[in-house]
Design a protein around this motif. Structure first.
Motif, PDB file in Angstrom:
ATOM      1  N   VAL A   7       3.440   6.924   5.374  1.00 16.34           N
ATOM      2  CA  VAL A   7       2.299   6.837   4.464  1.00 16.34           C
ATOM      3  C   VAL A   7       2.781   7.072   3.042  1.00 16.34           C
ATOM      4  CG1 VAL A   7      -0.008   7.674   3.918  1.00 16.34           C
ATOM      5  CG2 VAL A   7       0.809   7.743   6.291  1.00 16.34           C
ATOM      6  N   ASP A   8       2.672   6.050   2.202  1.00 19.56           N
ATOM      7  CA  ASP A   8       3.055   6.157   0.795  1.00 19.56           C
ATOM      8  C   ASP A   8       2.299   5.094   0.017  1.00 19.56           C
ATOM      9  OD1 ASP A   8       4.687   5.915  -1.760  1.00 19.56           O
ATOM     10  OD2 ASP A   8       5.805   7.489  -0.722  1.00 19.56           O
ATOM     11  N   ASP A   9       1.781   5.455  -1.160  1.00 21.93           N
ATOM     12  CA  ASP A   9       0.986   4.493  -1.931  1.00 21.93           C
ATOM     13  C   ASP A   9       1.841   3.397  -2.538  1.00 21.93           C
ATOM     14  OD1 ASP A   9       2.160   6.334  -3.753  1.00 21.93           O
ATOM     15  OD2 ASP A   9       0.710   5.762  -5.295  1.00 21.93           O
ATOM     16  N   ASP A  10       3.134   3.646  -2.705  1.00 23.06           N
ATOM     17  CA  ASP A  10       4.055   2.654  -3.260  1.00 23.06           C
ATOM     18  C   ASP A  10       4.603   1.798  -2.109  1.00 23.06           C
ATOM     19  OD1 ASP A  10       6.535   1.399  -4.160  1.00 23.06           O
ATOM     20  OD2 ASP A  10       6.404   2.695  -5.922  1.00 23.06           O
ATOM     21  N   PHE A  11       4.294   0.510  -2.131  1.00 25.94           N
ATOM     22  CA  PHE A  11       4.701  -0.379  -1.045  1.00 25.94           C
ATOM     23  C   PHE A  11       6.223  -0.396  -0.893  1.00 25.94           C
ATOM     24  CE2 PHE A  11       0.423  -1.598  -1.659  1.00 25.94           C
ATOM     25  CZ  PHE A  11      -0.013  -2.334  -0.569  1.00 25.94           C
ATOM     26  N   VAL A  29       9.293   3.137  13.778  1.00 24.12           N
ATOM     27  CA  VAL A  29       8.139   3.054  12.896  1.00 24.12           C
ATOM     28  C   VAL A  29       7.058   2.216  13.578  1.00 24.12           C
ATOM     29  CG1 VAL A  29       7.294   2.282  10.653  1.00 24.12           C
ATOM     30  CG2 VAL A  29       9.586   3.267  10.854  1.00 24.12           C
ATOM     31  N   VAL A  30       5.861   2.787  13.702  1.00 20.82           N
ATOM     32  CA  VAL A  30       4.759   2.070  14.358  1.00 20.82           C
ATOM     33  C   VAL A  30       3.758   1.547  13.335  1.00 20.82           C
ATOM     34  CG1 VAL A  30       4.989   3.346  16.509  1.00 20.82           C
ATOM     35  CG2 VAL A  30       3.461   4.211  14.725  1.00 20.82           C
ATOM     36  N   GLY A  31       4.010   1.828  12.057  1.00 25.39           N
ATOM     37  CA  GLY A  31       3.117   1.313  11.032  1.00 25.39           C
ATOM     38  C   GLY A  31       3.367   1.970   9.699  1.00 25.39           C
ATOM     39  N   THR A  32       2.852   1.327   8.649  1.00 30.65           N
ATOM     40  CA  THR A  32       2.871   1.912   7.315  1.00 30.65           C
ATOM     41  C   THR A  32       1.453   1.868   6.763  1.00 30.65           C
ATOM     42  OG1 THR A  32       3.413  -0.211   6.288  1.00 30.65           O
ATOM     43  CG2 THR A  32       5.252   1.249   6.834  1.00 30.65           C
ATOM     44  N   ALA A  33       1.113   2.863   5.969  1.00 28.78           N
ATOM     45  CA  ALA A  33      -0.201   2.928   5.330  1.00 28.78           C
ATOM     46  C   ALA A  33      -0.001   3.322   3.879  1.00 28.78           C
ATOM     47  CB  ALA A  33      -1.098   3.932   6.042  1.00 28.78           C
ATOM     48  N   HIS A  34      -0.948   2.876   3.034  1.00 31.65           N
ATOM     49  CA  HIS A  34      -0.807   3.122   1.606  1.00 31.65           C
ATOM     50  C   HIS A  34      -1.977   3.919   1.034  1.00 31.65           C
ATOM     51  CE1 HIS A  34       2.492   0.328   1.988  1.00 31.65           C
ATOM     52  NE2 HIS A  34       1.659  -0.583   2.471  1.00 31.65           N
ATOM     53  N   THR A  35      -2.914   4.272   1.877  1.00 32.06           N
ATOM     54  CA  THR A  35      -4.012   5.146   1.498  1.00 32.06           C
ATOM     55  C   THR A  35      -4.278   6.121   2.649  1.00 32.06           C
ATOM     56  OG1 THR A  35      -5.789   3.787   2.443  1.00 32.06           O
ATOM     57  CG2 THR A  35      -5.077   3.270   0.182  1.00 32.06           C
ATOM     58  N   ALA A  36      -4.981   7.198   2.339  1.00 32.27           N
ATOM     59  CA  ALA A  36      -5.342   8.150   3.389  1.00 32.27           C
ATOM     60  C   ALA A  36      -6.280   7.502   4.402  1.00 32.27           C
ATOM     61  CB  ALA A  36      -5.999   9.384   2.761  1.00 32.27           C
TER      62      ALA A  36
END
Length: 234
Positions: A7-11, A29-36
């Motif tokens: 999880v990080d706001d910077d892609f 890694v099962v996914g990435t997120a950029h917001t809570a």
């Protein structure tokens, strides 16, 4: 294999962190997120072992997300990876059960060390739940696994010398019973304060174990003995 959500706001940073995780054996890694919100939605829909979490997110902070997870009963371990260094944030991370706190920018080796210590923690907990519980010794091992090599106790800074450390270890190893700092000092021919300083260091790095002997009155006496070897029964 342990499943990680990054999880990080910077892609771009999220991609780099995900690549670091993928290069570490035993993790995927099962996914990435950029917001809570994105992170919460992913956690609601699939199992995640570990959250690699930035604090500065656009909709709410990383620690607010952790607090929400705890309130909803979502069991997910957390390693913070963030530029935030405010003492209040670090203290809150400890209170919310964050296992590691890695300050940006960091290297692959820095993150890998935290991931490997996390993997060791999971293995230790699994072994304990399998019936090999050994009380305080096992608990100490569990808590010790969240430390990385960089966290290891530093040697005594003032006047530290390897020959003195070796001498104290020799005195302790030759003794038939645990010794006090005063007894170590007398046998090694050094001052009590020097003996005490080295004994504390050797206890902190796991070379010695501390026991207490209670007298009729006053404070208990600290006594030191060689630490048992891993796998050796007390």
């Amino acid at each position: 294999m342990m499943d990680v959500l990054v999880v990080d706001d910077d892609f771009h940073v999220a991609e780099i962190n995900a690549a670091y995780v993928a290069k570490t054996s035993g993790f995927r890694v099962v996914g990435t997120a950029h917001t809570a919100l994105q992170a919460m939605q992913m956690l609601d829909n699939r199992h995640v072992d570990l959250l690699l979490l930035d604090h500065y997110l656009p909709d709410r902070s990383g620690l607010e997300l952790v607090r929400g997870l705890r309130q909803r009963g979502i069991r997910c371990d957390v390693i913070m990876v963030t530029a935030a260094q405010d003492v209040d944030i670090v203290e809150a991370a400890l209170r919310y059960g964050v296992l590691h706190y890695l300050v940006k920018p960091f290297t692959f080796d820095g993150l890998r060390a935290r991931l490997e210590s996390y993997a060791e923690l999971r293995r230790t907990l699994r072994d304990a739940s399998g019936g090999s519980w050994r009380g305080q010794q096992q608990i100490d091992r569990i808590f010790g696994t969240v430390r990385t090599p960089a966290d290891a106790p530093a040697p005594p800074a003032k006047g530290w010398a390897r020959p003195t450390e070796d001498l104290i270890c020799h005195v302790i190893n030759q003794a038939q019973v645990p010794l006090s700092a005063q007894e170590v000092a007398a046998r090694a021919g050094i001052s009590r304060s020097t003996a005490h300083r080295y004994l504390r260091h050797l206890q902190d790095n796991g070379s010695l174990q501390l026991s207490l002997r209670y007298g009729d009155a006053g404070r208990p006496e600290h006594r030191y003995a060689p630490a048992p070897q891993r796998g050796q029964d007390r």
